[in-house]
Design a protein around this motif. Sequence first.
Motif, short mmCIF file in Angstrom:
data_model
loop_
_atom_site.label_atom_id
_atom_site.label_comp_id
_atom_site.label_asym_id
_atom_site.label_seq_id
_atom_site.Cartn_x
_atom_site.Cartn_y
_atom_site.Cartn_z
N ILE A 174 -1.63 14.61 3.62
CA ILE A 174 -0.32 14.03 3.36
C ILE A 174 -0.11 13.82 1.86
CG2 ILE A 174 0.06 12.91 5.59
CD1 ILE A 174 -1.18 10.37 4.42
N ASP A 175 1.16 13.74 1.46
CA ASP A 175 1.51 13.51 0.05
C ASP A 175 1.58 12.01 -0.26
OD1 ASP A 175 2.14 16.35 -0.68
OD2 ASP A 175 3.68 16.06 0.86
N LEU A 176 2.00 11.22 0.74
CA LEU A 176 2.20 9.79 0.57
C LEU A 176 1.54 9.07 1.73
CD1 LEU A 176 6.07 9.99 -0.09
CD2 LEU A 176 4.26 10.00 -1.83
N PHE A 177 1.04 7.86 1.46
CA PHE A 177 0.31 7.13 2.50
C PHE A 177 0.85 5.71 2.66
CE2 PHE A 177 -3.55 4.53 3.64
CZ PHE A 177 -3.57 4.91 4.98
N ALA A 178 1.13 5.35 3.92
CA ALA A 178 1.64 4.00 4.23
C ALA A 178 0.58 3.22 5.01
CB ALA A 178 2.92 4.10 5.04
N PRO A 179 -0.05 2.23 4.38
CA PRO A 179 -1.05 1.41 5.06
C PRO A 179 -0.47 0.09 5.56
CG PRO A 179 -1.21 1.03 2.72
CD PRO A 179 -0.04 1.98 2.93
N ALA A 180 -1.18 -0.54 6.46
CA ALA A 180 -0.84 -1.91 6.89
C ALA A 180 -1.57 -2.87 5.97
CB ALA A 180 -1.25 -2.13 8.34
N VAL A 181 -0.82 -3.62 5.16
CA VAL A 181 -1.43 -4.51 4.18
C VAL A 181 -0.83 -5.92 4.23
CG1 VAL A 181 -2.20 -2.71 2.59
CG2 VAL A 181 0.14 -3.60 2.42
N GLY A 182 -0.20 -6.26 5.37
CA GLY A 182 0.32 -7.61 5.53
C GLY A 182 1.80 -7.71 5.75
N SER A 183 2.56 -6.67 5.38
CA SER A 183 4.01 -6.69 5.57
C SER A 183 4.34 -6.34 7.02
CB SER A 183 4.69 -5.72 4.62
OG SER A 183 4.22 -4.40 4.84
N MET A 184 5.63 -6.46 7.38
CA MET A 184 6.04 -6.09 8.73
C MET A 184 7.50 -5.67 8.72
SD MET A 184 6.73 -9.65 10.75
CE MET A 184 8.09 -10.71 10.27
N HIS A 185 7.86 -4.87 9.70
CA HIS A 185 9.28 -4.52 9.87
C HIS A 185 10.04 -5.72 10.39
CE1 HIS A 185 7.61 -0.26 10.21
NE2 HIS A 185 8.37 -0.27 9.13
N ALA A 197 17.65 -21.70 10.61
CA ALA A 197 16.68 -20.61 10.54
C ALA A 197 16.49 -20.15 9.10
CB ALA A 197 17.15 -19.44 11.40
N ASN A 198 15.25 -20.06 8.68
CA ASN A 198 14.92 -19.62 7.33
C ASN A 198 13.90 -18.50 7.38
OD1 ASN A 198 16.31 -21.71 5.55
ND2 ASN A 198 15.15 -23.03 6.92
N SER A 199 14.03 -17.58 6.43
CA SER A 199 13.08 -16.48 6.35
C SER A 199 11.72 -16.99 5.90
CB SER A 199 13.58 -15.43 5.35
OG SER A 199 12.61 -14.43 5.14
N VAL A 200 10.68 -16.55 6.61
CA VAL A 200 9.30 -16.95 6.28
C VAL A 200 8.58 -15.72 5.72
CG1 VAL A 200 7.13 -17.86 7.17
CG2 VAL A 200 9.31 -18.64 8.14
N PRO A 201 8.26 -15.72 4.43
CA PRO A 201 7.61 -14.55 3.82
C PRO A 201 6.26 -14.25 4.45
CG PRO A 201 8.42 -16.05 2.13
CD PRO A 201 8.49 -16.79 3.44
N ARG A 202 5.96 -12.98 4.59
CA ARG A 202 4.65 -12.54 5.04
C ARG A 202 3.81 -12.22 3.81
NH1 ARG A 202 1.73 -11.73 9.46
NH2 ARG A 202 1.36 -9.60 8.84
N PRO A 203 2.71 -12.91 3.59
CA PRO A 203 1.90 -12.63 2.40
C PRO A 203 1.24 -11.26 2.46
CG PRO A 203 0.76 -14.16 3.86
CD PRO A 203 2.15 -14.00 4.41
N LEU A 204 1.27 -10.55 1.36
CA LEU A 204 0.61 -9.26 1.27
C LEU A 204 -0.84 -9.45 0.86
CD1 LEU A 204 3.33 -7.21 -0.65
CD2 LEU A 204 3.01 -7.41 1.83
N ASN A 205 -1.70 -8.57 1.33
CA ASN A 205 -3.11 -8.60 0.94
C ASN A 205 -3.26 -7.69 -0.28
OD1 ASN A 205 -5.96 -8.14 0.74
ND2 ASN A 205 -6.15 -8.94 2.82
N ILE A 206 -3.11 -8.28 -1.45
CA ILE A 206 -3.12 -7.51 -2.69
C ILE A 206 -4.48 -6.85 -2.92
CG2 ILE A 206 -2.71 -7.59 -5.17
CD1 ILE A 206 -0.25 -8.18 -3.38
N LYS A 207 -5.52 -7.54 -2.56
CA LYS A 207 -6.87 -6.99 -2.72
C LYS A 207 -7.04 -5.73 -1.89
CE LYS A 207 -11.76 -8.40 -2.41
NZ LYS A 207 -12.23 -7.46 -1.37
#
Length: 297
Positions: A174-185, A197-207
């Motif tokens: 593949i040319d581009l790669f999409a991993p699961a790193v903490g975000s969500m649809h 109702a308030n948006s609750v951020p999903r923390p990304l795993n930067i490491k």
Amino acid sequence: MDNLIDLIRSAEKNKVCIGHFNVSDSIVLKAIFESAKELTVPVIIGTSEGEAGFIGRDLASAMVQRLRSENKFPIFLNSDHTHSLEEVKKAVDAGYDAIIFDASKLSFEENIKQTKDAVEYIKSKSENILVEGELGYLGDSSKLLKELPKNLAINSEDLTKPEEAAIFVKETKIDLFAPAVGSMHGMLMLADKEGKANSVPRPLNIKRISEIKNTVKTPLVLHGGSGTSDEDFVAAIDAGINIIHINTEIRVAWKNALESSLLTNKDEIAPYKILKPSFEGVKSVVKSRLQLFNKLV
């Protein structure tokens, strides 16, 4: 004008990011294009299978290609989360610039097999079409959520593993790669003490992003960016993310502005007047995201 892969590599080198925004009508497309043009930054337009079914793949492709040629501007079209070879073929025939083949719900082995088949087909038709693969589950749809989806990658052990990412990229080519790193649809919306109702951020795993980047040496794509904090976006870009997908945020802006417009102008029947606030609302969100992704703020 540079092609898409050259622009992605340039963003990678300069530690900035290309914004990817989904559309299902010309109003949202116009808002995204004008935002990018005002900032003079490249942008990617996406259509999911549902969005493509509504707007039409040929029409979406024709509009993006016309905007690109008439304005000599780097705007590109991506077939977002394409789940079957049949839909892949439709995107190729329509002239899309990039295609995400998403078999992430399948087993690791079957994901590799089907993604590899998709890559071989697409590249047999055009070497210029970029192909993206996804490894790891990020949820199903860009909508407002009251609870986390089942099977969503939450803990570090659930995220895409660098060693599996390396195998996946090598085997599929593949040319581009999409991993699961903490975000969500979608966006997680939880009620506060007052019931709002308030948006609750999903923390990304930067490491983990950094580990995967160092392992695969391939441009990385962050899906499910809506609702992520600005701080995490900046850190993710610095760690190796090169494209960020935003969809739910612009859907919310579109809907909220439309509801307000209908209430404020109850006697108005001209669509372009009713939809103007939605256009402005989407444009505001897109422009602020593009400024952040390109470190213009």
